[in-house]
Design an enzyme around this catalytic site. Structure first.
Site, PDB file in Angstrom:
ATOM      1  N   CYS A   1     -11.695 -10.591   3.424  1.00 33.20           N
ATOM      2  CA  CYS A   1     -11.297 -11.525   4.694  1.00 33.20           C
ATOM      3  C   CYS A   1     -12.243 -12.679   4.908  1.00 33.20           C
ATOM      4  O   CYS A   1     -11.678 -13.879   5.235  1.00 33.20           O
ATOM      5  CB  CYS A   1     -10.740 -10.925   5.694  1.00 33.20           C
ATOM      6  SG  CYS A   1     -11.685  -9.054   6.113  1.00 33.20           S
TER       7      CYS A   1
ATOM      8  N   ARG B   1     -17.309  -0.496  -1.908  1.00 34.95           N
ATOM      9  CA  ARG B   1     -17.532   0.272  -0.793  1.00 34.95           C
ATOM     10  C   ARG B   1     -18.313   1.683  -1.127  1.00 34.95           C
ATOM     11  O   ARG B   1     -18.066   2.131  -2.319  1.00 34.95           O
ATOM     12  CB  ARG B   1     -16.092   0.697   0.077  1.00 34.95           C
ATOM     13  CG  ARG B   1     -15.734  -0.646   0.312  1.00 34.95           C
ATOM     14  CD  ARG B   1     -14.551  -0.401   1.024  1.00 34.95           C
ATOM     15  NE  ARG B   1     -13.348  -1.564   1.391  1.00 34.95           N
ATOM     16  CZ  ARG B   1     -12.387  -1.520   1.929  1.00 34.95           C
ATOM     17  NH1 ARG B   1     -11.512  -0.489   2.231  1.00 34.95           N
ATOM     18  NH2 ARG B   1     -11.878  -2.954   2.227  1.00 34.95           N
TER      19      ARG B   1
ATOM     20  N   GLN C   1      -8.362  -5.464  -4.705  1.00 36.04           N
ATOM     21  CA  GLN C   1      -7.277  -5.442  -3.708  1.00 36.04           C
ATOM     22  C   GLN C   1      -6.216  -6.220  -4.193  1.00 36.04           C
ATOM     23  O   GLN C   1      -6.607  -7.483  -4.522  1.00 36.04           O
ATOM     24  CB  GLN C   1      -7.610  -5.495  -2.210  1.00 36.04           C
ATOM     25  CG  GLN C   1      -8.610  -4.547  -1.887  1.00 36.04           C
ATOM     26  CD  GLN C   1      -9.168  -4.749  -0.459  1.00 36.04           C
ATOM     27  OE1 GLN C   1      -9.244  -5.766  -0.066  1.00 36.04           O
ATOM     28  NE2 GLN C   1      -8.835  -3.737   0.382  1.00 36.04           N
TER      29      GLN C   1
ATOM     30  N   ASP D   1      -4.905  -8.638  -2.415  1.00 40.43           N
ATOM     31  CA  ASP D   1      -5.210  -8.864  -1.050  1.00 40.43           C
ATOM     32  C   ASP D   1      -4.635 -10.105  -0.789  1.00 40.43           C
ATOM     33  O   ASP D   1      -4.411 -10.953  -1.539  1.00 40.43           O
ATOM     34  CB  ASP D   1      -6.708  -8.874  -0.725  1.00 40.43           C
ATOM     35  CG  ASP D   1      -7.240  -8.785   0.604  1.00 40.43           C
ATOM     36  OD1 ASP D   1      -6.156  -8.334   1.392  1.00 40.43           O
ATOM     37  OD2 ASP D   1      -8.418  -8.702   0.769  1.00 40.43           O
TER      38      ASP D   1
ATOM     39  N   HIS E   1      -4.421 -13.045   2.906  1.00 43.41           N
ATOM     40  CA  HIS E   1      -4.570 -13.401   4.338  1.00 43.41           C
ATOM     41  C   HIS E   1      -3.761 -14.430   4.775  1.00 43.41           C
ATOM     42  O   HIS E   1      -3.732 -15.298   4.222  1.00 43.41           O
ATOM     43  CB  HIS E   1      -6.118 -13.441   4.775  1.00 43.41           C
ATOM     44  CG  HIS E   1      -6.960 -12.220   4.553  1.00 43.41           C
ATOM     45  ND1 HIS E   1      -7.449 -12.186   3.232  1.00 43.41           N
ATOM     46  CD2 HIS E   1      -7.067 -11.415   5.266  1.00 43.41           C
ATOM     47  CE1 HIS E   1      -8.164 -11.040   3.125  1.00 43.41           C
ATOM     48  NE2 HIS E   1      -7.873 -10.307   4.415  1.00 43.41           N
TER      49      HIS E   1
ATOM     50  N   LYS F   1      -0.952  -1.889  12.627  1.00 47.82           N
ATOM     51  CA  LYS F   1      -0.771  -2.034  11.065  1.00 47.82           C
ATOM     52  C   LYS F   1       0.374  -1.204  10.690  1.00 47.82           C
ATOM     53  O   LYS F   1       0.964  -0.338  11.349  1.00 47.82           O
ATOM     54  CB  LYS F   1      -2.158  -1.494  10.507  1.00 47.82           C
ATOM     55  CG  LYS F   1      -2.448   0.168  10.674  1.00 47.82           C
ATOM     56  CD  LYS F   1      -3.664   0.358   9.803  1.00 47.82           C
ATOM     57  CE  LYS F   1      -3.868   1.591   9.853  1.00 47.82           C
ATOM     58  NZ  LYS F   1      -5.030   2.249   8.750  1.00 47.82           N
TER      59      LYS F   1
ATOM     60  N   HIS G   1      -3.770  -9.365   7.662  1.00 51.76           N
ATOM     61  CA  HIS G   1      -4.216  -8.955   6.217  1.00 51.76           C
ATOM     62  C   HIS G   1      -3.170  -8.117   5.560  1.00 51.76           C
ATOM     63  O   HIS G   1      -2.534  -7.144   6.191  1.00 51.76           O
ATOM     64  CB  HIS G   1      -5.431  -7.793   6.636  1.00 51.76           C
ATOM     65  CG  HIS G   1      -6.518  -8.529   7.454  1.00 51.76           C
ATOM     66  ND1 HIS G   1      -7.721  -8.530   7.130  1.00 51.76           N
ATOM     67  CD2 HIS G   1      -6.453  -8.801   8.864  1.00 51.76           C
ATOM     68  CE1 HIS G   1      -8.668  -8.890   8.149  1.00 51.76           C
ATOM     69  NE2 HIS G   1      -7.535  -9.181   9.312  1.00 51.76           N
TER      70      HIS G   1
END
Length: 708
Positions: free
Chosen positions: A386, A415, A433, A435, A437, A520, A566
């Site tokens: 992000c 991570r 991911q 991912d 945004h 979420k 997200h």
RNA sequence: GCCACCCUAGCUCAGUUGGGAGAGCAACUGAUUCGUAAUCAGUAGGUCGCCGGUUCGAGUCCGGCGGGUGGCUCCA
């Protein structure tokens, strides 16, 4: 004179107190024999419970009257089996202290503390099982002994087992961690109960709230499963306990089918299939939790990414690329550093800085401090995408007319997961991911969430993962850990809820499960053998736009703060592919299969034609492999079948003559018949292009065995 | 990270109380040319995870480290 109301509504009256067992006997001998326990006004109790007042009574038998298994029955069984196991272990390993032994989803466990210097290994399971079998064969009754608090405590204290003393004290103060009954969590008990497996005072006895089966003989089948360790009270700083897992069933067949299900899960294990089909490797030289995608696995991943990308483009997403690292300051501003410092790889610090610090004699603690304050800068392997996407958004001015801005990236993040958490592809330290945004105005949030859910529906539907549910994580109203005002939260939560409702799949609301910056939606999918996997998530965020002072110009010519969403609907490519490997048990649909068609010449004299077939398939974009080794045809068919290749194109002189291929499809153990080469190529290509909506096998359904 | 267990050929595994490192499959070579789930024969392949210790002698016993598995705890 208790009046007992039975489930069918009938009422039985007895002249004085009766036990549930006696009520069962008064109804019928069959029921008396089958009864295992009872529910008194809905609470699960022993069959020997004395009923002194009016109540509703349900007798618990293995199956409910509707024919389905009664979960309370299996609970009684496993709880009782745990006691039998504890007795066996104590007999074989003197000095063991029992801690806590509840039933769990697929069996039961007992936590125990071994005497100093003693170990238990699974080699001893057979001996323990034998001991248990003896107790079960003896068919000893479970007898409840109830003492008032004082006497009970005195008795537990006399045993000098601090864990049981703790259990007793917690029970008396209302903290029963083995609470099952609805009354439980906060209703302190006034008595303590013990259960003797047999004769109180002579046989094994254990502090226990119960209830239990009438006798050990009801435990039809059991097995010790595994050893693990656990913490007392689940607290990492407390004592470490040994946890022995077992399972139990009423019938041997049920145990056998349970073990068969475990075997099936093991056969589908993505780590096993991944190795056999060479989809990925995790190499110790490279590092724990870091996945190397082989050529075969990369095809699978690439096909999925292309599919998802196509859908993203259709929905107006823009794809971006960002680097794997960023300056520490970026993550200080986002809040990821140092808030999540324990789950990040340590920062990279420039060599000159390190040397200067060394010269100065700075300690590690000092370095950490300066990295946190910003006195020393460095780079971080990105734990999330992000911040980078935010900087792309911020790199140019935005008008309300641009919104929503949807930035998507297959973004790789790192991570520092605890080593004990790592698991094949589904729990790793570096992952990509799917991912994106979304930067939008507040009134666009609901539509954007719905858009995300639509994408999930399309992709999961195509993969046959039709069974999934949604968890809506809301804030915990009693907690102050959230950022943002209450009315904004209300709006965001309502948007999530409304979006979840439109999905048409089951959803639950879970207060306290929200991220600190917003509510979420998590997706939990159920795979082909019924296991659930948490994949992706959609999160509404009012926090980061604030931290990065993001804005757009509204219709009113004023600056406004965008809302961020997200979303990583499939979590990560690693986990998603791992789940798919298990879901399909390695038998991927043709569009995903690393190898789609294997061409098998019957013998060498058909080699030239086979090469032609092979070339035609490749020309059409089909991933085809020619196996012209001099193994016999049977052997090569077996190889292809075991490697889960969707189609085999078998060609011999007859096919060469007629310009056909003889087709075998995975899962159908016979020759489907011949198709003209061009038709076959077109049919495979169509199956791939439609991602399975059309299938090659359709060609044989209309006229089975048309050609032999 | 913690606890328990495990690590022998590319893969799956055997190796009895400490004394010659093995099998099947895969690979390679040769023969076989065959129409729908294993053709035959031969060859090669190992620092028994790594380091240290005990011992006349260690795959085997002990310690440390690395990696894995099952749990616990975590999971932005």
């Amino acid at each position: 004179m208790p009046e007992i109301t039975l489930p069918d509504g009938s009422v039985k009256t007895f002249p004085g107190p009766v036990t549930a067992a006696e009520v069962a006997a008064s109804i019928g001998a069959g029921l008396a024999k089958a009864a295992l326990g009872c529910r008194v006004d809905g609470r699960l109790r022993d069959l020997s419970t004395r009923l002194e007042a009016d109540c509703r009574l349900e007798l618990v038998t293995e199956k409910k009257r509707s024919g389905e298994l009664d979960p309370d029955a299996i609970w009684l069984l496993r709880h009782s089996a745990a006691h039998v196991m504890a007795e066996a272990i104590i007999k074989l390993v003197p000095g063991v202290e029992l801690v806590y032994g509840p039933p769990v989803e697929n069996g039961f466990f007992y936590d125990l503390r071994l005497p100093e210097g003693l170990a238990l290994s699974s080699n001893e399971f057979a001996a323990i099982e034998q001991e248990m079998a003896g107790v079960i064969a003896a068919d000893r009754p479970f007898r409840r002994v109830e003492l008032d608090a004082e006497a009970g405590l005195a008795r537990v204290r006399a045993e000098r087992n601090k864990y049981k003393i703790d259990n007793a004290e917690r029970a008396l103060s209302g903290h029963r961690h083995d609470a099952r009954e609805a009354e439980a969590p906060d209703a302190p008990q006034v008595t303590l109960s013990f259960y003797a497996t047999g004769e109180p005072g002579r046989d094994f006895e254990d502090l226990c709230g119960g209830p239990h089966l009438p006798s050990t003989g009801r435990i039809g089948a059991f097995k010790l499963m595994s050893l693990a360790s656990s913490y007392w009270h689940g607290d990492a700083d407390s004592d470490r306990l040994l946890r022995v897992y077992g399972t139990a069933f009423f019938r041997k067949e049920d145990l056998a089918s349970h073990l068969e299900r475990l075997d099936e899960a093991r056969r589908r294990d993505h780590r096993v299939i991944g190795q056999r089909q060479r989809l990925f490797v995790i190499d110790e030289l490279v590092g724990q939790g870091l996945v190397l995608w082989t050529p075969e696995g990369s095809i699978l991943r690439q096909e999925l990414q292309s599919f998802i990308s196509t859908e993203l483009t259709r929905q107006g997403y823009k794809q971006v690329f960002t680097p794997h690292i960023g300056k520490l300051g970026l993550y200080r501003q986002s809040g990821h550093y140092p808030y999540y410092i324990d789950s990040q790889y340590p920062p990279l610090v420039e060599r000159e800085t390190t040397e200067a610090l060394a010269e100065e004699g700075a300690s590690c603690a000092e370095l950490t401090r300066r990295l946190t304050t910003g006195e020393v800068d460095g780079y971080l392997l990105k734990p999330m995408n992000c911040p980078h996407h935010i900087r792309i958004f911020a790199s140019r001015p935005h008008s309300y007319r641009d919104l929503p801005v949807r930035l998507a990236e297959f973004g790789t993040v790192y991570r520092w997961e605890q080593s004990g958490e790592l698991n094949g592809m589904v729990r790793v330290r570096g992952f990509t991911q799917d991912d994106a945004h979304l930067f939008c105005s507040e009134d666009q949030v609901a539509d954007e969430i719905r858009g995300c859910l639509g994408l999930v529906r399309t992709v999961l539907g195509t993969l046959g993962l039709d069974s999934y549910r949604v968890r809506v994580g809301l804030r915990d109203l009693d907690s102050g850990k959230y950022t943002g005002s209450a009315d904004v939260w209300d709006k965001a939560e309502e948007a999530c809820r409304a979006a979840a409702r439109t999905l048409g799949v089951p959803f639950t609301e879970e207060p306290g499960e929200a991220a600190f910056y917003g509510p979420k939606i998590d997706f939990v999918v159920r795979d082909a053998i019924g296991r659930e996997w948490q994949l992706g998530t959609v999160q509404v965020d009012y926090n980061l736009p604030e931290r990065f002072d993001l804005s757009y110009v509204g219709r009113d010519n004023q600056k406004h703060r965008p809302v961020m969403i997200h979303r990583a609907p499939f979590g990560s490519m690693e986990r998603f592919c791992g789940v798919l490997i298990e879901h399909f048990a390695g038998a991927f649909p043709t569009w995903l299969a690393p190898e789609q068609v294997r061409v098998l010449p019957v013998a060498e004299r058909s080699a030239a034609y086979a090469a032609q077939v092979h070339a035609a398939l490749r020309e059409a974009g089909v991933r085809a492999v020619l196996d012209d080794s001099d193994e016999r045809l049977q052997g090569r068919i077996r190889d292809a079948a075991e490697e889960r290749v969707p189609y085999m194109a078998i060609v011999g002189p007859r096919d060469a003559e007629a310009g056909t291929v003889s087709v075998r499809a995975r899962g159908i153990q016979k020759d489907l018949g011949a198709l003209p080469l061009d038709d076959f190529v077109a049919a495979v290509a169509a199956e791939i292009a439609t991602r399975g909506a059309r299938r090659v096998t359709e060609r044989f359904e209309a006229a089975p065995a048309a050609v032999s």
